[in-house]
Design a protein around this motif. Sequence first.
Motif, PDB file in Angstrom:
ATOM      1  N   GLY A   1       3.510  -0.934  -6.422  1.00 51.19           N
ATOM      2  CA  GLY A   1       2.696  -0.217  -5.756  1.00 51.19           C
ATOM      3  C   GLY A   1       1.258  -0.312  -5.603  1.00 51.19           C
ATOM      4  O   GLY A   1       0.728  -1.364  -6.245  1.00 51.19           O
ATOM      5  N   GLU A   2       0.422   0.292  -4.963  1.00 50.76           N
ATOM      6  CA  GLU A   2      -0.918   0.093  -4.538  1.00 50.76           C
ATOM      7  C   GLU A   2      -1.729   0.367  -5.720  1.00 50.76           C
ATOM      8  O   GLU A   2      -2.564  -0.540  -6.012  1.00 50.76           O
ATOM      9  CB  GLU A   2      -1.491   1.162  -3.386  1.00 50.76           C
ATOM     10  N   LYS A   3      -1.378   0.941  -6.804  1.00 45.68           N
ATOM     11  CA  LYS A   3      -2.070   1.380  -8.096  1.00 45.68           C
ATOM     12  C   LYS A   3      -1.883   0.212  -8.854  1.00 45.68           C
ATOM     13  O   LYS A   3      -2.848  -0.309  -9.562  1.00 45.68           O
ATOM     14  CB  LYS A   3      -1.790   2.459  -8.650  1.00 45.68           C
ATOM     15  N   LEU A   4      -0.746  -0.586  -9.133  1.00 44.80           N
ATOM     16  CA  LEU A   4      -0.392  -1.450  -9.779  1.00 44.80           C
ATOM     17  C   LEU A   4      -1.375  -2.873  -9.211  1.00 44.80           C
ATOM     18  O   LEU A   4      -1.816  -3.688  -9.959  1.00 44.80           O
ATOM     19  CB  LEU A   4       1.011  -1.810  -9.661  1.00 44.80           C
TER      20      LEU A   4
ATOM     21  N   GLU B   1      -3.760  -2.727  -7.468  1.00 43.30           N
ATOM     22  CA  GLU B   1      -5.466  -2.390  -7.494  1.00 43.30           C
ATOM     23  C   GLU B   1      -5.558  -2.995  -8.972  1.00 43.30           C
ATOM     24  O   GLU B   1      -6.550  -3.518  -9.312  1.00 43.30           O
ATOM     25  CB  GLU B   1      -5.582  -1.283  -7.078  1.00 43.30           C
ATOM     26  N   VAL B   2      -4.958  -2.133  -9.925  1.00 45.52           N
ATOM     27  CA  VAL B   2      -5.344  -2.636 -11.309  1.00 45.52           C
ATOM     28  C   VAL B   2      -5.094  -4.087 -11.903  1.00 45.52           C
ATOM     29  O   VAL B   2      -6.162  -4.414 -12.679  1.00 45.52           O
ATOM     30  CB  VAL B   2      -4.386  -1.743 -12.358  1.00 45.52           C
TER      31      VAL B   2
ATOM     32  N   ARG C   1      -8.195  -5.876 -10.589  1.00 44.84           N
ATOM     33  CA  ARG C   1      -9.313  -5.384 -11.264  1.00 44.84           C
ATOM     34  C   ARG C   1      -9.167  -5.994 -12.752  1.00 44.84           C
ATOM     35  O   ARG C   1     -10.526  -6.388 -13.201  1.00 44.84           O
ATOM     36  CB  ARG C   1      -9.500  -4.073 -11.400  1.00 44.84           C
TER      37      ARG C   1
ATOM     38  N   GLU D   1       4.032  -5.228 -17.822  1.00 44.74           N
ATOM     39  CA  GLU D   1       4.042  -3.922 -17.288  1.00 44.74           C
ATOM     40  C   GLU D   1       5.024  -3.062 -18.045  1.00 44.74           C
ATOM     41  O   GLU D   1       6.160  -3.438 -18.454  1.00 44.74           O
ATOM     42  CB  GLU D   1       4.570  -3.957 -15.875  1.00 44.74           C
TER      43      GLU D   1
ATOM     44  N   ARG E   1       1.973   0.920 -17.970  1.00 44.56           N
ATOM     45  CA  ARG E   1       0.696   0.612 -18.062  1.00 44.56           C
ATOM     46  C   ARG E   1       0.712  -1.329 -17.909  1.00 44.56           C
ATOM     47  O   ARG E   1       1.601  -1.793 -17.984  1.00 44.56           O
ATOM     48  CB  ARG E   1       0.174   0.558 -19.545  1.00 44.56           C
TER      49      ARG E   1
END
Length: 378
Positions: free
Chosen positions: A226-229, A231-232, A235, A256, A261
Amino acid sequence: MALRVGVVGGGQLARMMIAPAVELGVDLAVLAEEEGMAARLAAASTGDYRDAATVLAFAKGVDVVTFDHEHVPQGVLRALVDAGVTVHPGPDALQYAQDKLLMRAKLQEIGMPQPDWAAVSTAAQLQEFLDAHGGRAVVKTPRGGYDGKGVRVVSAGVEAEDWFATLAEDAHGGALLAEELVEFSRELAQQIARRPSGQTAVWPVVETVQRDGVCAEVLAPAPAAGEKLIEVAARIGVGIAEGLAVTGVLAVELFETTDGRLLVNELAMRPHNSGHWTQDGAVTSQFEQHLRAVLDLPLGDPSPRVEAAVMVNILGGPSGPDLEDRLPSALGAHPGAKVHLYGKSPRPGRKVGHITVAGDDLDDAAYQARAAASFFLD
């Protein structure tokens, strides 16, 4: 005059830098450990990378020194820097890829997510860690381990007694690294390139499949990410590259977890197995990007060229005939597969090559890559 890059180490990673070096007009020289290694096409000399005089003599003929592996001693690295040699990545960064205890402490300092850990010097200290973490833990030797070597899962402190005995015989002492046994759903890898002037380039996060502690397959980009994964993961990669002042390609191995997390497992400051898919699946491969980065040239576009790419390692190889004898059959049966052989003799568990397939469908790419790889196995 052409730019000149010297690579210490004559393995397959140095070998795969040769083609992009030729395309960029860069002269590549390799200091190989011995004759006949994978990167023999560019080997300028052979010698002991642990000997400062040998490495310094090699470095006189190049503009920048980089590495096929992280095993060059800090004393040799510091001697290069003291002599005015440009070294990327430098010793201040490489120490965190060479010593897992230093890595854990530094990642904690810069606020990166990672498993609970501790330095343990005795079986009793390890048992205390086990008691505080559900009775099981991962124990690692801080230096020298790779591809599952130097790693154990233990449920009692005495299960690492032989490693503690070895530490006791070391004049410098030391400790082992104890880590919580992470409940993870899969393993991922985030690659990033950073040049000395600070520019970074980030490839998509990928999924890695391990067998017996060795990377067997890489799926790029990571399925169902997903987009959040995404992005993280990016980062984390950028944060580590900048926080440790890494120059060149950095691979961040990640867990993962089952509760969603991302935790940092290990680091590699060089081209990495998890990035081999970029040779045929990305606009700029990790090998070209590494050369650009260490020469402080503008970085290339890391974007995927296709929807999906799959890399399958050829582990061990056949007992006979030679790998190269199987090439016509593999190429004929799977014309879309890209075969990369390392010029290494087959041996159980040894990485002797890999297959990549890039296309519009992940399942088909995985099937084609696995099927092509099977031609090189008994």
